[in-house]
Design an enzyme around this catalytic site. Structure first.
Site, PDB file in Angstrom:
ATOM      1  N   ARG A   1       0.959  -1.237   0.109  1.00  0.00           N
ATOM      2  CA  ARG A   1      -0.118  -0.002  -0.051  1.00  0.00           C
ATOM      3  C   ARG A   1       0.751   1.261  -0.039  1.00  0.00           C
ATOM      4  NH1 ARG A   1      -3.140  -3.072   3.868  1.00  0.00           N
ATOM      5  NH2 ARG A   1      -4.575  -4.331   2.832  1.00  0.00           N
TER       6      ARG A   1
ATOM      7  N   LYS B   1       3.299  11.348 -11.590  1.00  0.00           N
ATOM      8  CA  LYS B   1       2.498  10.371 -12.627  1.00  0.00           C
ATOM      9  C   LYS B   1       3.008   9.084 -12.785  1.00  0.00           C
ATOM     10  CE  LYS B   1      -0.548  13.707 -15.462  1.00  0.00           C
ATOM     11  NZ  LYS B   1      -0.725  14.017 -16.947  1.00  0.00           N
TER      12      LYS B   1
ATOM     13  N   GLU C   1       9.980  16.961 -25.563  1.00  0.00           N
ATOM     14  CA  GLU C   1       9.324  17.570 -24.149  1.00  0.00           C
ATOM     15  C   GLU C   1      10.048  18.669 -23.670  1.00  0.00           C
ATOM     16  OE1 GLU C   1       6.745  15.951 -23.144  1.00  0.00           O
ATOM     17  OE2 GLU C   1       6.692  13.856 -23.306  1.00  0.00           O
TER      18      GLU C   1
ATOM     19  N   LYS D   1       7.555  22.960 -14.780  1.00  0.00           N
ATOM     20  CA  LYS D   1       6.796  22.068 -14.516  1.00  0.00           C
ATOM     21  C   LYS D   1       6.273  21.872 -12.982  1.00  0.00           C
ATOM     22  CE  LYS D   1       5.433  16.943 -14.791  1.00  0.00           C
ATOM     23  NZ  LYS D   1       5.850  15.713 -15.565  1.00  0.00           N
TER      24      LYS D   1
ATOM     25  N   GLU E   1      -4.072  16.859 -11.653  1.00  0.00           N
ATOM     26  CA  GLU E   1      -4.435  17.147 -13.175  1.00  0.00           C
ATOM     27  C   GLU E   1      -6.025  17.580 -13.352  1.00  0.00           C
ATOM     28  OE1 GLU E   1      -2.511  15.450 -16.604  1.00  0.00           O
ATOM     29  OE2 GLU E   1      -4.336  15.320 -17.817  1.00  0.00           O
TER      30      GLU E   1
ATOM     31  N   ARG F   1      -2.935  21.352 -15.063  1.00  0.00           N
ATOM     32  CA  ARG F   1      -1.696  20.352 -15.479  1.00  0.00           C
ATOM     33  C   ARG F   1      -1.890  19.960 -16.643  1.00  0.00           C
ATOM     34  NH1 ARG F   1       1.213  15.909 -11.719  1.00  0.00           N
ATOM     35  NH2 ARG F   1       2.235  15.021 -13.164  1.00  0.00           N
TER      36      ARG F   1
ATOM     37  N   ASN G   1       0.117  18.283 -21.432  1.00  0.00           N
ATOM     38  CA  ASN G   1      -0.265  17.355 -22.581  1.00  0.00           C
ATOM     39  C   ASN G   1      -0.186  17.931 -23.877  1.00  0.00           C
ATOM     40  OD1 ASN G   1      -0.296  15.201 -20.620  1.00  0.00           O
ATOM     41  ND2 ASN G   1      -2.579  15.848 -19.921  1.00  0.00           N
TER      42      ASN G   1
ATOM     43  N   HIS H   1      -0.007  15.856 -26.848  1.00  0.00           N
ATOM     44  CA  HIS H   1      -0.281  14.183 -26.291  1.00  0.00           C
ATOM     45  C   HIS H   1      -1.571  13.583 -27.012  1.00  0.00           C
ATOM     46  CE1 HIS H   1       3.013  15.333 -23.857  1.00  0.00           C
ATOM     47  NE2 HIS H   1       3.028  14.306 -23.178  1.00  0.00           N
TER      48      HIS H   1
ATOM     49  N   HIS I   1      -0.518  10.386 -28.341  1.00  0.00           N
ATOM     50  CA  HIS I   1      -1.151   8.809 -27.809  1.00  0.00           C
ATOM     51  C   HIS I   1      -1.690   8.154 -29.024  1.00  0.00           C
ATOM     52  CE1 HIS I   1      -0.867  10.148 -23.242  1.00  0.00           C
ATOM     53  NE2 HIS I   1       0.417   9.864 -23.581  1.00  0.00           N
TER      54      HIS I   1
ATOM     55  N   HIS J   1       7.643   7.755 -27.595  1.00  0.00           N
ATOM     56  CA  HIS J   1       6.792   8.521 -26.795  1.00  0.00           C
ATOM     57  C   HIS J   1       7.224  10.040 -27.230  1.00  0.00           C
ATOM     58  CE1 HIS J   1       3.880  10.434 -24.135  1.00  0.00           C
ATOM     59  NE2 HIS J   1       4.821  11.039 -23.488  1.00  0.00           N
TER      60      HIS J   1
HETATM   61  P1  NAD Z   1      12.475   4.842 -22.302  1.00  0.00           P
HETATM   62  O1  NAD Z   1      12.252   4.774 -20.773  1.00  0.00           O
HETATM   63  O2  NAD Z   1      12.060   3.500 -23.152  1.00  0.00           O
HETATM   64  O3  NAD Z   1      14.082   4.944 -22.669  1.00  0.00           O
HETATM   65  C1  NAD Z   1      14.421   4.982 -24.084  1.00  0.00           C
HETATM   66  C2  NAD Z   1      15.583   3.938 -24.319  1.00  0.00           C
HETATM   67  O4  NAD Z   1      16.695   4.760 -23.913  1.00  0.00           O
HETATM   68  C3  NAD Z   1      15.018   2.803 -23.852  1.00  0.00           C
HETATM   69  O5  NAD Z   1      15.594   1.593 -24.674  1.00  0.00           O
HETATM   70  C4  NAD Z   1      16.158   2.730 -22.651  1.00  0.00           C
HETATM   71  O6  NAD Z   1      16.689   1.492 -22.242  1.00  0.00           O
HETATM   72  C5  NAD Z   1      17.250   3.347 -23.051  1.00  0.00           C
HETATM   73  N1  NAD Z   1      18.288   4.292 -22.240  1.00  0.00           N
HETATM   74  C6  NAD Z   1      17.709   4.757 -21.047  1.00  0.00           C
HETATM   75  N2  NAD Z   1      18.568   5.749 -20.571  1.00  0.00           N
HETATM   76  C7  NAD Z   1      19.748   5.278 -21.071  1.00  0.00           C
HETATM   77  C8  NAD Z   1      21.115   5.562 -21.342  1.00  0.00           C
HETATM   78  N3  NAD Z   1      21.528   6.699 -20.351  1.00  0.00           N
HETATM   79  N4  NAD Z   1      21.982   5.331 -21.929  1.00  0.00           N
HETATM   80  C9  NAD Z   1      21.562   4.528 -23.073  1.00  0.00           C
HETATM   81  N5  NAD Z   1      20.522   4.148 -23.227  1.00  0.00           N
HETATM   82  C10 NAD Z   1      19.537   4.440 -22.193  1.00  0.00           C
HETATM   83  O7  NAD Z   1      11.727   6.132 -23.076  1.00  0.00           O
HETATM   84  P2  NAD Z   1      11.631   7.596 -22.401  1.00  0.00           P
HETATM   85  O8  NAD Z   1      11.559   8.260 -23.545  1.00  0.00           O
HETATM   86  O9  NAD Z   1      12.644   7.773 -21.418  1.00  0.00           O
HETATM   87  O10 NAD Z   1      10.293   7.574 -21.532  1.00  0.00           O
HETATM   88  C11 NAD Z   1       9.080   7.396 -22.453  1.00  0.00           C
HETATM   89  C12 NAD Z   1       7.889   6.939 -21.414  1.00  0.00           C
HETATM   90  O11 NAD Z   1       7.787   7.930 -20.432  1.00  0.00           O
HETATM   91  C13 NAD Z   1       6.746   6.575 -22.036  1.00  0.00           C
HETATM   92  O12 NAD Z   1       6.118   5.524 -21.527  1.00  0.00           O
HETATM   93  C14 NAD Z   1       5.670   7.900 -21.553  1.00  0.00           C
HETATM   94  O13 NAD Z   1       4.360   7.355 -21.483  1.00  0.00           O
HETATM   95  C15 NAD Z   1       6.386   8.007 -20.156  1.00  0.00           C
HETATM   96  N6  NAD Z   1       6.202   9.656 -19.660  1.00  0.00           N
HETATM   97  C16 NAD Z   1       5.584   9.655 -18.353  1.00  0.00           C
HETATM   98  C17 NAD Z   1       5.453  10.895 -17.901  1.00  0.00           C
HETATM   99  C18 NAD Z   1       4.909  11.213 -16.588  1.00  0.00           C
HETATM  100  O14 NAD Z   1       4.715  12.677 -16.240  1.00  0.00           O
HETATM  101  N7  NAD Z   1       5.127  10.344 -15.819  1.00  0.00           N
HETATM  102  C19 NAD Z   1       5.786  12.152 -18.910  1.00  0.00           C
HETATM  103  C20 NAD Z   1       6.442  11.809 -20.075  1.00  0.00           C
HETATM  104  C21 NAD Z   1       6.330  10.724 -20.759  1.00  0.00           C
HETATM  105  N1  GLY Z   2       3.597  14.749 -18.602  1.00  0.00           N
HETATM  106  C1  GLY Z   2       2.774  15.309 -18.336  1.00  0.00           C
HETATM  107  C2  GLY Z   2       2.443  15.604 -16.759  1.00  0.00           C
HETATM  108  O1  GLY Z   2       3.367  15.214 -15.945  1.00  0.00           O
HETATM  109  O2  GLY Z   2       1.366  15.936 -16.571  1.00  0.00           O
END
Ligand code: NAD
Ligand code: GLY
Length: 370
Positions: A132, A154, A196, A238, A248, A252, A256, A259, A263, A276
């Site tokens: 939890r 998030k 981003e 942010k 949100e 907030r 997006n 997005h 998406h 992404h």
């Molecule tokens: P990812 O986590 O898939 O990383 C991209 C690639 O880079 C992967 O293959 C990973 O293994 C590799 N990698 C990571 N760090 C590395 C490094 N230092 N050196 C070499 N390779 C490395 O993708 P991302 O673009 O980081 O994140 C995308 C995700 O984030 C999506 O799922 C998206 O929905 C999410 N997201 C969440 C929020 C939020 O607010 N929580 C905001 C934006 C995006």
């Molecule tokens: N990436 C959008 C948010 O964190 O609200």
């Protein structure tokens, strides 16, 4: 704010605070952070820590993170997930729970998310659910994660029917963004992060948009000063938004921008086919086009944004899924209300608003950009 740590190290660190009452936490941005014990002081200490990472990031950085935190915990459990958006699912989440339970992790265990947004979102959600709720620390290693996903709480996994549909708002207790990790990031992943970064300009800060345009080449060449400033500014922007609207319910949603179309691109093309950030970059081109068609911005401003996104090395033409499929996917977006698609649209003053648009106009945008 920038400050140097010890005289010997002379490492510039930038600190941005997320202010959320008893859930407030710092984001530390800089180089050499794995080697600076003071950075990790708010990570906690105790019996057990668990580092969650993936098969790409783990071999590069797990040893450094273990060195940085092992004196704070009696033992450290390592959990390595498969790499990729297509593994951001219930099976990987269960793998985290399996690792925690078989490692006898108690409810004071601190989880460390070492990786990009995929690892960060899944580890955060696991932390929200395990017994939890246990504390967690974000150690983002992609540009996208350092400017966006590791900040603001998030967390989620994907469902075959929609992206990030199963999740929770759950804040980390610390974010450590070490710029050195970006040196191993492939160019495509780096460009995805730039999407981003660019996002923050048109929705919140026109001067930052000017700065990005003037410094895009320095950013692409991973100049440490430029990167440090960009990550700090994104996190500051942010932080302001999240402090006003953590869950949100309102403002907030401007984060997006791009997005809604993005998406649809990600889900429609199949998780992992478009990154992404790539989908968000192309989605911003489409959202800017829609803003122009609604008379909110000039065509010249929409072209300005498209040009910058293209200069960042991002695709600006979406996949040909067909307008019907885009509309179907966008109707299941979390911003939709009673089946009506709602878009984040921009004006030319660095502000965004959430609006609906006639379906016919959204279809024109899809036909013109895909
Ligand atoms: P990812 O986590 O898939 O990383 C991209 C690639 O880079 C992967 O293959 C990973 O293994 C590799 N990698 C990571 N760090 C590395 C490094 N230092 N050196 C070499 N390779 C490395 O993708 P991302 O673009 O980081 O994140 C995308 C995700 O984030 C999506 O799922 C998206 O929905 C999410 N997201 C969440 C929020 C939020 O607010 N929580 C905001 C934006 C995006
Ligand atoms: N990436 C959008 C948010 O964190 O609200």
């Amino acid at each position: 704010m920038t400050h140097a740590t010890t005289a010997e190290q002379q490492i510039d660190q930038r600190i941005v605070d997320i202010k959320l009452d008893d859930r407030s936490y710092p984001i530390v941005i800089g180089s050499g952070l794995f080697d600076d014990p003071s950075v990790w002081s708010s990570a906690g200490e105790g019996n057990c820590a668990a580092i969650v990472t993936n098969a790409t990031v783990g071999p590069r950085y797990v040893a450094a993170l273990e060195r940085a935190v092992s004196h704070r915990f009696k033992r450290v459990i390592n959990i390595e997930l498969r790499d990729g958006e297509k593994f951001k699912d219930a099976a990987s989440l269960n793998q985290i729970f399996d690792g925690l339970l078989s490692g006898r992790a108690d409810r004071k265990t601190v989880l460390f998310a070492l990786g990009g947004g995929v690892v960060g979102d899944m580890t955060g959600f696991a932390a929200a659910c395990y017994m939890r709720g246990v504390p967690f620390v974000q150690v983002p290693t992609t540009l996208l994660a350092q400017v966006d996903s590791s900040v603001g709480g998030k967390t989620a996994i994907n469902h075959p029917l929609g992206k990030n549909m199963i999740g929770a708002f759950y804040q980390p207790r610390l974010v450590v963004a070490d710029l050195d990790t970006l040196s191993t990031l492939p160019a495509r992943e780096f460009a995805a992060g730039l999407a981003e970064v660019i996002k923050y300009g048109p929705i919140l800060d026109l001067r930052f948009l000017d700065w990005i345009e003037a410094n895009i080449d320095a950013l692409i060449s991973r100049d440490t000063e430029a990167l440090g400033y960009a990550i700090q500014r994104c996190c500051e922007l942010k932080a302001e938004v999240v402090a006003k609207d953590e869950h949100e319910t309102d403002v907030r949603a401007v984060l997006n921008f791009g997005h809604t179309f993005g998406h649809a691109i990600e889900t429609g093309a199949g998780y992992g086919v478009w990154m992404h950030g790539e989908a968000v970059g192309c989605g911003m081109v489409m959202a800017a086009d829609l803003s122009a068609r609604l008379g909110m911005i000039s065509e010249a401003y929409a072209l300005r944004l498209r040009t910058l996104i293209k200069r960042a090395g991002l695709p600006v033409v979406g996949p040909r899924l067909g307008a019907d499929r885009y509309i179907e996917l966008m109707r299941s977006d979390k911003k939709s209300e009673a089946g009506e698609i709602r878009f984040v649209l921009v004006n030319e003053h660095g502000q965004a608003s959430i609006r609906s648009a006639p379906d016919a106009m959204a279809r024109q945008v899809i036909d013109a950009n895909c």
